[in-house]
Structure formats: C-alpha cells, structure tokens
Design a protein around this motif. Sequence first.
Motif, PDB file in Angstrom:
ATOM      1  N   GLN A 117      22.451 -24.323 -63.270  1.00  0.00           N
ATOM      2  CA  GLN A 117      22.218 -25.693 -62.540  1.00  0.00           C
ATOM      3  C   GLN A 117      21.550 -24.884 -61.043  1.00  0.00           C
ATOM      4  OE1 GLN A 117      25.718 -27.672 -61.854  1.00  0.00           O
ATOM      5  NE2 GLN A 117      25.834 -28.214 -63.842  1.00  0.00           N
ATOM      6  N   ILE A 118      22.027 -23.676 -60.365  1.00  0.00           N
ATOM      7  CA  ILE A 118      21.527 -23.482 -59.484  1.00  0.00           C
ATOM      8  C   ILE A 118      20.166 -22.770 -59.725  1.00  0.00           C
ATOM      9  CG2 ILE A 118      21.549 -21.385 -57.915  1.00  0.00           C
ATOM     10  CD1 ILE A 118      24.703 -21.369 -58.216  1.00  0.00           C
ATOM     11  N   GLN A 119      19.660 -22.144 -60.793  1.00  0.00           N
ATOM     12  CA  GLN A 119      18.368 -21.973 -61.106  1.00  0.00           C
ATOM     13  C   GLN A 119      17.543 -23.086 -61.221  1.00  0.00           C
ATOM     14  OE1 GLN A 119      17.818 -20.140 -64.963  1.00  0.00           O
ATOM     15  NE2 GLN A 119      16.748 -18.389 -64.044  1.00  0.00           N
ATOM     16  N   GLU A 120      17.970 -24.021 -61.985  1.00  0.00           N
ATOM     17  CA  GLU A 120      17.329 -25.167 -62.110  1.00  0.00           C
ATOM     18  C   GLU A 120      16.718 -26.111 -60.665  1.00  0.00           C
ATOM     19  OE1 GLU A 120      18.703 -29.567 -63.591  1.00  0.00           O
ATOM     20  OE2 GLU A 120      18.530 -28.325 -65.248  1.00  0.00           O
ATOM     21  N   GLN A 121      17.763 -25.988 -59.872  1.00  0.00           N
ATOM     22  CA  GLN A 121      17.596 -26.696 -58.331  1.00  0.00           C
ATOM     23  C   GLN A 121      16.592 -25.793 -57.751  1.00  0.00           C
ATOM     24  OE1 GLN A 121      18.641 -29.540 -57.324  1.00  0.00           O
ATOM     25  NE2 GLN A 121      19.327 -29.691 -59.430  1.00  0.00           N
ATOM     26  N   LEU A 122      16.844 -24.518 -57.888  1.00  0.00           N
ATOM     27  CA  LEU A 122      15.549 -23.475 -57.220  1.00  0.00           C
ATOM     28  C   LEU A 122      14.373 -23.760 -57.713  1.00  0.00           C
ATOM     29  CD1 LEU A 122      17.743 -20.277 -57.022  1.00  0.00           C
ATOM     30  CD2 LEU A 122      17.180 -21.623 -54.946  1.00  0.00           C
ATOM     31  N   ARG A 123      14.256 -23.826 -58.936  1.00  0.00           N
ATOM     32  CA  ARG A 123      12.821 -24.216 -59.660  1.00  0.00           C
ATOM     33  C   ARG A 123      12.155 -25.639 -59.010  1.00  0.00           C
ATOM     34  NH1 ARG A 123      13.613 -22.694 -66.040  1.00  0.00           N
ATOM     35  NH2 ARG A 123      13.562 -20.271 -65.735  1.00  0.00           N
ATOM     36  N   LEU A 124      13.086 -26.428 -58.845  1.00  0.00           N
ATOM     37  CA  LEU A 124      12.781 -27.674 -58.296  1.00  0.00           C
ATOM     38  C   LEU A 124      12.418 -27.756 -56.815  1.00  0.00           C
ATOM     39  CD1 LEU A 124      15.022 -30.215 -60.496  1.00  0.00           C
ATOM     40  CD2 LEU A 124      12.284 -29.744 -60.767  1.00  0.00           C
ATOM     41  N   TYR A 125      12.683 -26.661 -56.050  1.00  0.00           N
ATOM     42  CA  TYR A 125      12.642 -26.447 -54.817  1.00  0.00           C
ATOM     43  C   TYR A 125      13.457 -27.272 -54.036  1.00  0.00           C
ATOM     44  CZ  TYR A 125       8.218 -24.041 -55.884  1.00  0.00           C
ATOM     45  OH  TYR A 125       7.402 -23.222 -56.722  1.00  0.00           O
ATOM     46  N   GLU A 126      14.829 -27.758 -54.668  1.00  0.00           N
ATOM     47  CA  GLU A 126      15.772 -28.459 -54.009  1.00  0.00           C
ATOM     48  C   GLU A 126      16.874 -27.359 -53.356  1.00  0.00           C
ATOM     49  OE1 GLU A 126      15.974 -31.507 -53.500  1.00  0.00           O
ATOM     50  OE2 GLU A 126      14.457 -32.501 -54.754  1.00  0.00           O
ATOM     51  N   ASP A 127      16.364 -26.686 -52.408  1.00  0.00           N
ATOM     52  CA  ASP A 127      16.998 -25.615 -51.597  1.00  0.00           C
ATOM     53  C   ASP A 127      18.370 -25.902 -51.186  1.00  0.00           C
ATOM     54  OD1 ASP A 127      14.991 -24.072 -52.404  1.00  0.00           O
ATOM     55  OD2 ASP A 127      14.154 -23.622 -50.268  1.00  0.00           O
ATOM     56  N   ASP A 128      18.647 -26.988 -50.426  1.00  0.00           N
ATOM     57  CA  ASP A 128      19.661 -27.763 -50.183  1.00  0.00           C
ATOM     58  C   ASP A 128      21.036 -27.758 -51.194  1.00  0.00           C
ATOM     59  OD1 ASP A 128      18.659 -27.914 -47.409  1.00  0.00           O
ATOM     60  OD2 ASP A 128      18.088 -29.719 -47.692  1.00  0.00           O
ATOM     61  N   ASN A 129      20.153 -28.284 -52.446  1.00  0.00           N
ATOM     62  CA  ASN A 129      21.493 -28.591 -53.467  1.00  0.00           C
ATOM     63  C   ASN A 129      21.771 -27.318 -54.041  1.00  0.00           C
ATOM     64  OD1 ASN A 129      20.938 -31.425 -53.244  1.00  0.00           O
ATOM     65  ND2 ASN A 129      19.423 -31.535 -54.984  1.00  0.00           N
ATOM     66  N   ALA A 130      20.760 -26.291 -54.010  1.00  0.00           N
ATOM     67  CA  ALA A 130      21.228 -24.844 -54.604  1.00  0.00           C
ATOM     68  C   ALA A 130      22.116 -24.350 -53.715  1.00  0.00           C
ATOM     69  CB  ALA A 130      19.866 -24.113 -54.759  1.00  0.00           C
ATOM     70  N   GLU A 131      21.778 -24.561 -52.323  1.00  0.00           N
ATOM     71  CA  GLU A 131      22.739 -23.873 -51.044  1.00  0.00           C
ATOM     72  C   GLU A 131      24.219 -24.449 -51.459  1.00  0.00           C
ATOM     73  OE1 GLU A 131      23.066 -23.466 -46.494  1.00  0.00           O
ATOM     74  OE2 GLU A 131      21.196 -23.983 -47.497  1.00  0.00           O
ATOM     75  N   GLU A 132      24.094 -25.871 -51.580  1.00  0.00           N
ATOM     76  CA  GLU A 132      25.722 -26.451 -51.885  1.00  0.00           C
ATOM     77  C   GLU A 132      26.422 -25.641 -53.166  1.00  0.00           C
ATOM     78  OE1 GLU A 132      27.566 -30.709 -52.259  1.00  0.00           O
ATOM     79  OE2 GLU A 132      25.523 -30.752 -51.893  1.00  0.00           O
ATOM     80  N   LEU A 133      25.475 -25.646 -54.361  1.00  0.00           N
ATOM     81  CA  LEU A 133      26.153 -25.413 -55.584  1.00  0.00           C
ATOM     82  C   LEU A 133      26.484 -23.751 -55.201  1.00  0.00           C
ATOM     83  CD1 LEU A 133      23.603 -26.847 -58.100  1.00  0.00           C
ATOM     84  CD2 LEU A 133      25.843 -27.453 -57.723  1.00  0.00           C
ATOM     85  N   LEU A 134      25.861 -22.851 -54.578  1.00  0.00           N
ATOM     86  CA  LEU A 134      26.242 -21.451 -54.328  1.00  0.00           C
ATOM     87  C   LEU A 134      27.377 -21.656 -53.762  1.00  0.00           C
ATOM     88  CD1 LEU A 134      22.778 -19.844 -53.610  1.00  0.00           C
ATOM     89  CD2 LEU A 134      24.182 -19.309 -55.449  1.00  0.00           C
ATOM     90  N   GLY A 135      27.722 -22.338 -52.734  1.00  0.00           N
ATOM     91  CA  GLY A 135      28.906 -22.346 -51.897  1.00  0.00           C
ATOM     92  C   GLY A 135      30.179 -22.797 -52.676  1.00  0.00           C
ATOM     93  N   GLN A 136      29.965 -23.704 -53.532  1.00  0.00           N
ATOM     94  CA  GLN A 136      31.044 -24.028 -54.694  1.00  0.00           C
ATOM     95  C   GLN A 136      31.479 -22.951 -55.605  1.00  0.00           C
ATOM     96  OE1 GLN A 136      29.569 -27.406 -56.678  1.00  0.00           O
ATOM     97  NE2 GLN A 136      29.721 -28.957 -54.757  1.00  0.00           N
TER      98      GLN A 136
END
Length: 950
Positions: free
Chosen positions: A919-938
């Motif tokens: 999911q994190i990789q998918e968000q990074l590909r979509l340039y949704e950095d805020d979502n990726a940052e939140e998922l990494l924190g989880q």
Amino acid sequence: MVNLVILLEFLGISLIVIALILLLNGEGAREQKLLIFIMCGSLVQNVGYLLELRAPTVEAAMTALIVENVGSTFVPLFYCWFIYIYCYVTPPRALLRILGAIGFLSLLTVFFDRYGLFYREVQWVADANGFYHVDISYGPLYAFFLFSRIIVPYTLCMLTLIHAVRERSDKQVNRQYFTILGISTLPVIVLIAYVCKLANVYDFTPVTLAISMSMVVIVVWSRRNYDFRHLAAEKVLESMGDGVIALDAHDRLVSYNRAAADIFTCLPAHKLGENIRVVEDFKEEMLSEDAPWSFSINGQHYESHSKHIKDENGKVQGCVILILDMTDIKAYINEIKRVRRQAEKASIAKSEFLANMSHEIRTPMNAIIGMNEIIMEESEDTEICNYARDVQSAAKSLLAIINDILDLSKVEAGKMELVNVNYYLKDMADEIIGMMDMAASQQGLILKYECDETIPCRYKGDDGRIKQILINILSNAIKFTKKGYVRAYITGKPGENENEELLTFHVEDTGCGIREEDLDKIFEDFRQVDSKRNRSAEGTGLGLAIVKNLVELMKGTIKVESTYGKGTIVTITIPQEIVDKQPVSQMPEAPQVERKMTDMFTAPGVKVLIVDDNVINRKVARGFLKNYSFDLDEAESGPEAIELVRATRYDLIFMDHMMPGMDGIEAVEIIRTKCGENGTAPVIVALTANAMEGMRELFLEHGFQDFIAKPLDRRELNRLLLRQVPEKYRQSTDAESESRPLNPETFRIDGVDMNVAMQYYSGDEAGFVDLLDLYCADGKRKTRLLCELVESDILRYQIEVHGLKSASANIGAMDVSNIARAQENAAAQGEREFILEQFPLLMAKYETLLANIEQFLEKYRQDNDVKEKLPGIPIGELRKQTETALEELKHFRSRECAEKVEAILLHELPKEMQERFGQIQEQLRLYEDDNAEELLGQVIGILKEEENQK
C-alpha cells in the motif's frame, strides 16, 4: 351722459383685460403677481360700478356698491407695495401689514353697516334727465377707511417715487418714474373730486383707476420689463464677493455693489454721476478692455476686468468693471507651486534612487531566495523546511512586486529603451485578442474585435511594448466587467509626414465605469479607484501607471471616457513608422518554416517539466520522454508547476490544459509574467485531450509555443521535439537502441486494445506493466471520487472524467475512454440527466476493466516472478529501515523513500506487512506522500509493539 359713462367703463374693462393678458404671459415674478392683483381688484371695482349704473332699484345699487368696495379695498395697498419694489426701496412691511388688516376690517363694515357708521344716509334719487342713482352721505368710519386705505398708501407711493427721482441720476429711469408719478396722481384727484361733490351723480374714480393701472402695465411694464430682471441682477450683485462698478459712456459712476465699496473705501463718499477717475486708488488701466489689470490695496491683491456695454446699433453706452479678490487664489497658487516643486524633486529623487539601486535591490533578494533554497535542500528538520518554504513564497512575491516597481522607475527615470522592429499590425492584434479571448470567455463576456483594413499593414516600432499596453488595458476591461462585452477597435490616420501613421486603439467595455472625479487618479502609481466596489479585483495599481508612461515614451496619447455604472472607453494613439503601405486587407501571409524530419535522438542535460494532474498521464509522458535522456521533473498542478519554474530554469515544459483549481492556460500566463527569466525562457507545449479544431491556435495565442494532443502519439511527439529542441543539444541514436515494441500476445486483457496501446505507448514491457499497475491503483481512488462528484460538483466531475478519458486511451481501454468522453461533453453542456443515466454504465465498464487488469497483473507476476525472495529481516532492523524511509519522505525525498520501500519488499515478509508495504509503494507511485507518510508511521508503531512483546 349715462351712456358715455357706461362706454368709458367698457373701455376701462377692456384695457384691464389687455393688461392682464400681458401679465399672464410673463415669467411670474413677484412684481408681476402684484400687478395681477391690482388689475383684478380694479376689474372687480369697475364691474361693480357698471352694475351700479344699470341698477333698477336702490337694493340692486347697494349690492353693486358692495362689489365695488370689495374690488377697491386692496388696490392702493398692492400698488404701494409694487412702487416700493419697482423703485428698489425696502418697503415698510409692518406698516403695510397694518394697512392690510384695516382694509380687511373695512370689508366687514361694508357688509354689516350698522348705526350709519359707514353710510350715514342713502337715497334713491333721479337727476334732471331721469337717471336714478344712489345719493350717499358717508359716516365717520368711511373717513377713517378713506384715510387708511387710500390716502396713506397713495401718499407713500408719491413719496417713494419722488425719493427715487432725486436719488437716481439715470435720466431715462427718471422719466419713467415721473410718468408713473403722473399716472398715479390721476385716480387720487378724481376720487377727491367725487368725495367733495365736485363731480355730481357720476363717479369716474373706477374708470380712471382702470385706465391708469393699465397704462402702468402697458406703457411701463411692456417697455421696461427688464427693470424687474435688473432687480434680481442687482440683488445678485449685492451678494457677490467680487466688486462690480457700472459706468456710463463718459466714465461716470452709475452704480456699484457693496463689495466694490469695501475695496474702494472712499467710493460711498462720491455721488452717482461723478467721473470714476476722481475715486482714490482707481487706475486708468482698469478701464482697458484688452487685458486684466492686477493691483493691490491695503495688502490685498485684486484683478480688474473691463467689458464695454453696447446697444443694438453697436454704440458704446458704458462699461462694467469686475474686480476679483485674488488674495486667497494667489496664496493658493503660490502654495501649489511650492508643493509641485517639492513633489517634482521627490519624484525625481525616487526614480533616480530606484533606477540606480536596481542591482542593489535585486542582489540581496536573489541571495535570500537562493540561500533559502539551499536551506530547504540540506536541512533535515521538517519544521525548519516548512519555515523555509514560507520564506521562499514571501520572498518571491516580494521580488515580483519589486520588479514591477523597478520597471516603472525605469520609465520615469528615462532609462526604458524601446526596441523597434518591423511587424504586421494584424498579426500582432490577432495574437493579443487570442490571448484575451479565453479570459473574456471565462468571465462570460463577449470580446469583439475589429481592425480597419484600409490602413497600412506593416510598421516599425516596439510591438512588444504595444502588446504590453493593450494586454493591460484589455485585462482591466475584462476584470472590471461583470456582464456585457469588451470591444477592441483599431484604426489610424496620417501622421505628420507621409511615412507616419497615427495608430489608434479603442477599448470599450460595459463594466462598472469610473467616477468623474476619479478619472484623473487612475494613472497614479499604486492606485486603484473605487477600491470598495472593486475589492475583488487584485493588483498593485501599477498597470495603468506603466501604460501611461509607455504611451508617452512612444510619443503617444491616452484618453479615458467613462460613465459610472455603464462602462469605459480607452483611446490610445501611437505614431508608428510605415514599412509597407499595402492595406491590411492585402497583407501577405506569413511564411511557414518547415523543419526537416530526422530520426530519434537523445539530448542529455535538457531539462523538461511534465505538468498534469493525472498520475497515469504523467507516467505515459515520462515513458515517452525517457528515451531522449532528458532531465525530467513532474508537477501535478498549476501552482506546483509555477513553484518549480520559479526555482528551476527548464528548457521545455509540457502543460496539461484541464486541471482542478488552476488550469494550464492560467498557469502559463503566471509563468510567463511572474517567474522572470525562468518563465520566459522555456518552450511550453500544450498537452491536452481537447484535440478539436482551433485548439492549436487557442494555445499558441496564450503563451504556448506548440501543441500536442492526448493520447500521445510517439511519431507526433518526435516531430514536436525535433521542432523545439535546438539541434546543438541533439545527439543521434541508432534504430537498434530504441525500445522494443510491446508484444500484444503477452497482454490479453478484456477491454484493452493492444494495437491502440502500442500506438500510444513507446516504453518496454516492464514499463507497461507498471503503467497498468498505476492505472489500477488510481482507479480505486477515482471510482469513489466519481460517485461523490456526479451529483454534487459537476465541474470537478468534468475534470475527473476528462482525466479518465485520456488515461484509459493511454492503455488502449477505448470503451471506457469513449464513455468518459461522452460524460465529459455532457458535463460541459450541463446535461445532468444524460450524466446520471449513463453513469451506471461508465462505472460498470470501469470496475470490470479494473478487475480484469488486476487479474492479469496477478497472473503476470506469478508467471514472471522468477526471483527468489531474500531472507526475512529482523523486526528491529525492519523498524530501522522503515524509520529511514520515513525520514527520507519527511525531507521531501520521495524517490529515495520509494527505493527504500522497494528494497524492503524484496525480502520475505509476513502477509500483513507485505500488504502494508505494498500500500505504501502504491501511494508513493500515486505521489500521495502524505498518505504514504501516515502508513509508514502506522507500520513503525506496529513494529515497536511487536518488539516490546518479545
């Protein structure tokens, strides 16, 4: 005898009627109204006496006598008031009011005569000829009323006329007064004769009064009608603060007002009729009509103006001298001169300072911006980076304002230079109108444009500055017009010599207009008039100031006419040298430059920016362009692109047209105007799915250099790049080095036409798989968003289906692309019923396509994933690598973060962790950095809990 008297009465009544007709045709002045009252009273009196002469009985005669008394009661009083006004004498109002009250009481005694107080004895007698008439013996009240009603008013009249004759030196006026004095005496003499029984039987007082008053009206009023106007003029002169002196043809004093007496204090000591030269402080030069004369008396400054008064034959009858008090005006003029000198000095100092300090101002600003960028790049503290971004934004905004100020200062300091080139007028005008037409359309306005086709077609001048002027004026017209139209019209006329044309540009709008008192303020620096009403219109207020200075720099003129609330017309006239005298209608077509097509090439070091809100479209563009070895950057919105351009000088920018918030045209306009050299240097190419007729010209007119339609065609893209990338940067490549085309047999997916996909996609197989993966990942977000927008926000829905149309076409999903195209067109036309009717079909096709692609990708990975997974990572080490990836992302290094996540996914991971990192990789590909940052924190939180449990 009685018949003669009756005839005289009819004559008197006729004269009264004629006089009333004259008076009723007048202007309704107070004096005129008094004469009307007098004539009406006289008419009633004469009608009463006529009835008395024809009375058959004593009762009828007494009734007629009452009518006669009613008519005559107020005639003397009104006549007395009239004489006062006519002679310019203030009437004794209190005395006249008392006399009026007595006259009213006399009417009561006439109606209710008791005890013989008014009529002591009344007899009905016949004369020697058998004519019956009343013979009256008057009582004591009659004598009292005779004195108060008649004698006193007429005595006041006589005294006033005699006084006026003595005071006035004008012989013609005196003759009029004498005439009125004589006329006024006749009725009094006749009345005395009747009361004293000198005239037996017949009373000639009514007819004498009628004839006398009619003579006053007919002889005096008709000939001297201007006397009453003169009264009004005299009152105005008395109230004036400036002195007025009237002289006759021999320079003798005729009249003067109070202000003149205050200026020449000895003037009242001299009698009217004396020569004006005997007056102290009066100079001979004041009589000259040629020029005003300035003089001073007792520290006060005056200016005299003389004007001769001529009669109908042109003979000089005298003159009027107007004396203006110039003390305050002279002091005001001196103050204005002083302030103007100070303002000129301050303006010169300001312009010289700004012009000379140009580099000094720019250098520290550039240093601030540059050093701040280094802080953002090298700082590892997120909070400091956020502060630095705020500083960067504020500094660049400040620099833009400074640039405007410096531009204006160059003009004011005379350091702005014109670059004269040969240009075609119509081409220049068409370019400007094309640029502004979109802005007008976005405002819901009609932009009308006309060009006089009889004027010469080609000129020499600074067409760039002319464009700047016209764009500014048209922008203002569009900005301040809420409805209606904006009209631009170009014409010309011959100049001072045969090779010069005075080009005239008219810009008319139906906007809010400008107040008359604000017209002189609109060209002031940093000034926006009527700011409360126009508070929604942004700007520094420098635009029109720069326009005015540029027009004057080109030796032209600018004129503004406006009606507040209705609109404004701006007219600009600029002299230009004629290069080609052929009329615009016969202007030759501009030559088309053909570029020779060559094979594929690479251009390392060429910086290219891709701007598109759709991640799939950016991926496709990157896939097309990576074979050229460009240095590629991406932006997902107009504002982000503007920030990148401000920070980096690109050689080529691909700009999407339809994006949420700020579209491509608006973003390009800001880049071109507000990003300095970074904004003017790059070639900007319009990248859009609106491949309709006329779209290419539309983009070219709004600051773009070229246009390419989506879905991208690699051959068209190559031709475009050959046109726009300079040959010195291009390096030839062999055909063998090109990427292999996709094998359609590998990608058998329901709903995907690989023949279409191969036409639009030039990357390799792995890249196409990655593209499909991104399409699916974006589809999860887009399906939810489309369901939300379809009923709530039609504009956002149009933008989203626009992106779906092009993204689907890029992978060959033409069924979904065509349905999305129909939805986009319906949204543009506001056809909500069609949208809601076809929306379920779109979603069914789209969701089925996503499911088919996901199924294919899962099978593809199973068949092609030959690499064995690396051994699992200990929890502590996995947590550290995850924290490292999060730190990279927090410092805006999303690419490095993605590499860390990809490295983690190469290892064996628990199923839950595998899904989370996926999911994190998918968000990074979509340039949704805020979502990726939140998922990494989880993930880090979960890993810490597992560590604590162990």
